[in-house]
Design a protein around this motif. Structure first.
Motif, short mmCIF file in Angstrom:
data_model
loop_
_atom_site.label_atom_id
_atom_site.label_comp_id
_atom_site.label_asym_id
_atom_site.label_seq_id
_atom_site.Cartn_x
_atom_site.Cartn_y
_atom_site.Cartn_z
N ARG A 19 0.83 -1.21 0.00
CA ARG A 19 0.00 0.00 0.00
C ARG A 19 0.87 1.26 0.00
O ARG A 19 0.60 2.21 -0.72
CB ARG A 19 -0.94 0.01 1.21
CG ARG A 19 -2.28 -0.67 0.95
CD ARG A 19 -3.25 -0.43 2.09
NE ARG A 19 -3.01 -1.31 3.22
CZ ARG A 19 -3.26 -2.61 3.25
NH1 ARG A 19 -3.74 -3.20 2.18
NH2 ARG A 19 -3.03 -3.33 4.32
N GLU A 20 1.92 1.23 0.83
CA GLU A 20 2.82 2.38 0.89
C GLU A 20 3.50 2.61 -0.47
O GLU A 20 3.62 3.75 -0.92
CB GLU A 20 3.88 2.18 1.97
CG GLU A 20 4.80 3.38 2.11
CD GLU A 20 5.87 3.18 3.18
OE1 GLU A 20 6.87 3.92 3.10
OE2 GLU A 20 5.71 2.32 4.07
N GLU A 23 1.02 4.25 -2.72
CA GLU A 23 0.85 5.67 -2.35
C GLU A 23 2.04 6.50 -2.81
O GLU A 23 1.88 7.63 -3.29
CB GLU A 23 0.66 5.79 -0.84
CG GLU A 23 -0.68 5.25 -0.37
CD GLU A 23 -0.77 5.09 1.14
OE1 GLU A 23 0.18 5.47 1.87
OE2 GLU A 23 -1.81 4.58 1.60
N ARG A 24 3.24 5.94 -2.67
CA ARG A 24 4.44 6.68 -3.10
C ARG A 24 4.47 6.83 -4.61
O ARG A 24 4.87 7.88 -5.12
CB ARG A 24 5.70 6.00 -2.59
CG ARG A 24 5.92 6.21 -1.12
CD ARG A 24 7.23 5.64 -0.68
NE ARG A 24 7.43 5.87 0.74
CZ ARG A 24 8.61 5.92 1.31
NH1 ARG A 24 9.70 5.76 0.60
NH2 ARG A 24 8.71 6.12 2.60
N ALA A 26 1.90 7.05 -6.50
CA ALA A 26 0.88 8.06 -6.81
C ALA A 26 1.38 9.48 -6.58
O ALA A 26 0.82 10.42 -7.14
CB ALA A 26 -0.38 7.81 -5.98
N ARG A 27 2.45 9.64 -5.79
CA ARG A 27 3.00 10.97 -5.53
C ARG A 27 4.21 11.29 -6.42
O ARG A 27 4.76 12.39 -6.30
CB ARG A 27 3.40 11.10 -4.06
CG ARG A 27 2.22 11.11 -3.11
CD ARG A 27 2.62 11.48 -1.69
NE ARG A 27 3.69 10.67 -1.14
CZ ARG A 27 3.53 9.64 -0.30
NH1 ARG A 27 2.32 9.29 0.07
NH2 ARG A 27 4.57 8.98 0.16
#
Length: 130
Positions: A19-20, A23-24, A26-27
């Protein structure tokens, strides 16, 4: 090379890492550019009309091909419509952003796959692939 399986209590930790990672990603500038250009394509009425036209021509060509009635001229017409679509600045920018994101995701795939001795994105779910 042998990879030890994580104990069950570490499974949640591995999922959290996944998940992390998502998320990373996506940034990243590549993903943000991809999202921005995708939204620009969706908002552009002229591009949307050209996409609709291309999809219609492609569907007609595929149907003609299935019945044996497709010609090289038909194929050229579809390719010309695709070239027109891809040459539109908004669409061209989106395709560039998509290529850039794909390259980034391929690097992530390699980083994950290296210690596993498996192409994580390509083979991990398959059985008996050569």
């Amino acid at each position: 090379m042998s990879v030890e399986r994580a104990p069950v209590d570490e499974q949640a930790s591995i999922e959290d890492l996944g998940r992390e990672l998502g998320e990373r990603i996506a940034r990243t500038p590549e993903y943000e550019r991809f999202e921005d250009t995708r939204e620009a394509v969706q908002r552009d009425e002229e591009v949307q009309a050209k996409i609709d036209e291309f999809e219609r021509l492609r569907a007609e060509f595929m149907q003609a091909r299935q019945t044996g009635q497709a010609t090289n001229a038909d194929l050229n017409h579809v390719q010309d419509a695709q070239d027109e679509l891809h040459s539109m600045p908004v669409m061209s920018e989106f395709l560039d952003a998509q290529d850039e994101l794909t390259a980034t995701l391929e690097m992530v795939n390699e980083a994950i796959s290296d210690p596993l001795a498996v192409d994580f994105g390509g083979e991990a779910g398959g059985c008996c692939q050569d």
